[in-house]
Design an enzyme around this catalytic site. Structure first.
Site, PDB file in Angstrom:
ATOM      1  CG  HIS A 163      -1.810   1.212   1.127  1.00 36.58           C
ATOM      2  ND1 HIS A 163      -1.866   2.160   1.398  1.00 36.58           N
ATOM      3  CD2 HIS A 163      -2.514   1.123   1.192  1.00 36.58           C
ATOM      4  CE1 HIS A 163      -2.541   3.504   1.497  1.00 36.58           C
ATOM      5  NE2 HIS A 163      -3.741   1.971   1.178  1.00 36.58           N
ATOM      6  CG  ASP A 221      -0.531   5.924   2.986  1.00 37.25           C
ATOM      7  OD1 ASP A 221      -0.143   6.881   2.501  1.00 37.25           O
ATOM      8  OD2 ASP A 221      -2.083   5.888   3.583  1.00 37.25           O
ATOM      9  CE  LYS A 222       1.246   0.977   7.518  1.00 39.74           C
ATOM     10  NZ  LYS A 222       2.193   0.934   8.261  1.00 39.74           N
ATOM     11  CD  GLU A 254       6.758  12.186   9.544  1.00 36.40           C
ATOM     12  OE1 GLU A 254       6.275  11.644   8.340  1.00 36.40           O
ATOM     13  OE2 GLU A 254       6.855  12.609  10.430  1.00 36.40           O
ATOM     14  CD  GLU A 288      12.653  17.408  11.116  1.00 40.26           C
ATOM     15  OE1 GLU A 288      12.551  18.183  10.384  1.00 40.26           O
ATOM     16  OE2 GLU A 288      12.105  16.562  12.329  1.00 40.26           O
ATOM     17  CE  LYS A 328      -8.178   0.466   1.791  1.00 39.53           C
ATOM     18  NZ  LYS A 328      -7.979   1.648   1.286  1.00 39.53           N
ATOM     19  CG  PHE A 348      -6.376  -3.347  -7.705  1.00 41.17           C
ATOM     20  CD1 PHE A 348      -5.649  -2.389  -7.826  1.00 41.17           C
ATOM     21  CD2 PHE A 348      -6.390  -3.546  -6.031  1.00 41.17           C
ATOM     22  CE1 PHE A 348      -4.211  -1.554  -6.671  1.00 41.17           C
ATOM     23  CE2 PHE A 348      -5.662  -3.050  -4.738  1.00 41.17           C
ATOM     24  CZ  PHE A 348      -4.864  -1.874  -4.932  1.00 41.17           C
ATOM     25  CG  ASP A 381      -3.957   7.231  -3.434  1.00 44.80           C
ATOM     26  OD1 ASP A 381      -3.487   8.281  -3.357  1.00 44.80           O
ATOM     27  OD2 ASP A 381      -4.428   6.812  -2.381  1.00 44.80           O
ATOM     28  CB  ALA A 382       0.764  10.693  -3.470  1.00 40.47           C
ATOM     29  NE  ARG A 401      -1.577   9.829   3.498  1.00 39.30           N
ATOM     30  CZ  ARG A 401      -1.977  10.067   1.906  1.00 39.30           C
ATOM     31  NH1 ARG A 401      -2.173  10.524   1.728  1.00 39.30           N
ATOM     32  NH2 ARG A 401      -1.520   8.788   0.685  1.00 39.30           N
ATOM     33  CE  LYS A 402      -4.408   3.506   5.107  1.00 44.19           C
ATOM     34  NZ  LYS A 402      -4.193   4.541   4.038  1.00 44.19           N
ATOM     35  CE  LYS A 424       6.148  10.384  14.700  1.00 41.26           C
ATOM     36  NZ  LYS A 424       5.283  10.885  15.492  1.00 41.26           N
ATOM     37  CE  LYS A 482      12.594  11.827  17.736  1.00 37.14           C
ATOM     38  NZ  LYS A 482      13.700  12.150  17.358  1.00 37.14           N
ATOM     39  CG  ASP A 500       3.912  10.419  19.112  1.00 41.25           C
ATOM     40  OD1 ASP A 500       3.175  11.481  19.780  1.00 41.25           O
ATOM     41  OD2 ASP A 500       4.764  11.611  18.205  1.00 41.25           O
TER      42      ASP A 500
END
Length: 392
Positions: free
Chosen positions: A17, A19-20, A46, A59, A172, A236, A244-245, A250-251, A271, A275, A277
């Protein structure tokens, strides 16, 4: 406590995918820096992908031979895409343009999170982090996300092994389960969309996918055939970043509990473990899983909160949803007194200062088996023995 009858749905996305793809590239950079400097490396990377383009930004801090080696970072991105399996005209591991725009970490942030001048390492940012566990599966994960991940992971394993050349990397899944008295009892619908070869027929793809769903779901749980959807749009072929960008982070619901538990909002991939998060979300899962694993509850949610530059958590919250066999205040007291939840304490407790993150970036950060070489250490149940006396 029974919480009624209802349907609940979770989705997963594959390693291919868009994003992955970005999450995996970002975590490959994290691993590169931690391998070179486990104690002092800092990474916030990122990634963006689109048609034959990969852009890295963020960074970093580490040894100059790593921090300044843009060629090695580019190669890490290419190697990641190659492992996923992208060799299509619109996105190819060898031919895509790779841009590296990583620069030194802000000193304003560094002075708040470094141990120098402080008693301990401060949190890398403010925020809230959640962990969750339940008895719905052997992995102590919610069943819908657990099965959604497993379907795609098994499909990807066979695709990369050459067993299913009909499949492409991008896919998906979505699993809807029926709950009775708060327990899952079967699937009411299953959706799988998978990239496929140009010459693969829709019905052929549907029957290939059916095997993976049947292998994953418990016996008798398969949904009715008219609620089994494979490539509902019918075709597909173009997929991945060419279709798709993609962007890192995002997931986040796919990465955690499929919507069955709260999420603090911060992404994990890209990260380093200073961090919170990332590291405190791992710690929260570790605590919740051990509470459930010790038999103290059937469901448990943990929340931790932090302030940038401050080592200690500002709050610890425990919710067992009425399933607890131990007072929640007693659990909070135990955790406060016996578990070091400072950023340094979490890193030491779970041995997070290692290059262990690339495998987390697809098919969920939780519910995976811990390994002897330190991957998924937050899935261990080694605290359960200490918690069991709280049963009274």
């Amino acid at each position: 406590m029974a919480i009624g009858n209802y349907l609940f749905t979770s989705e997963s996305v594959s390693e291919g995918h868009p994003d992955k793809v970005c999450d995996q590239i970002s975590d490959a950079i994290v691993d590169m820096f931690l391998a070179a400097d486990p104690d002092d490396a800092r990474v916030a990377c990122e990634t963006l992908t689109t048609t034959n383009l990969i852009v890295l930004a963020g960074e970093v801090r580490g040894p100059s031979e790593v921090a300044n080696d843009k060629a090695a970072m580019e190669q890490a991105a290419r190697d990641t895409v190659r492992h996923i399996g992208y060799e299509q005209d619109g996105f190819h591991w060898k031919h895509a343009e790779v841009q590296v725009h990583l620069h030194p970490q802000s000193m304003d942030i560094a002075q708040g999170v470094d141990a120098s001048g402080n008693k301990d390492i401060g949190a890398g940012d403010q925020g809230i982090m959640f962990g969750y566990a339940c008895t719905e599966t052997d992995a102590l994960m919610p069943a819908p996300i657990h099965y959604s991940h497993a379907i795609l992971r098994n499909m990807a394993d066979d695709r990369r092994a050459g067993k299913t050349p009909q499949f492409g990397p991008d896919s998906k899944s979505q699993v809807t389960l029926r709950y009775k008295n708060g327990r899952p009892v079967g699937a009411t619908s299953v959706v799988v969309s998978t990239q496929h070869a140009e010459d693969a027929e829709r019905e052929e793809v549907r029957e290939l996918v059916r095997k993976y769903v049947l292998d994953v779901l418990p016996e008798g749980w398969m949904c009715p055939d008219d609620e089994f959807y494979v490539n509902p749009t019918g075709r597909f072929v173009i997929g991945g970043p060419d279709g798709d960008a993609g962007l890192t982070g995002r997931k986040i619901i796919v990465d955690t509990y499929g919507g069955a538990a709260p999420h603090g909002g911060g992404a994990f991939s890209g990260k380093d473990p200073t961090k919170v998060d990332r590291s405190a979300a791992y710690a929260s899962r570790y605590l919740a899983k051990n509470i459930v694993g010790a038999g103290l509850a059937d469901r448990c949610c943990i929340q931790l909160s932090y302030a940038i530059g401050v080592a200690k958590p500002l709050s610890i919250y425990v919710d067992t949803y009425g399933t607890g066999r131990c007072d929640e205040e007693a659990l909070v007291s135990f955790l406060s007194k016996n578990v070091d939840l400072s950023p340094r304490g979490i890193r030491n407790m779970l041995s997070l200062n290692r290059a262990i993150y690339a495998p987390t970036a697809a098919y969920g950060h939780f519910g995976r088996a811990p390994t002897e070489d330190g991957h998924f250490s937050w899935e261990r149940l080694d605290l359960a023995g200490e918690l069991k006396p709280l049963l009274g």
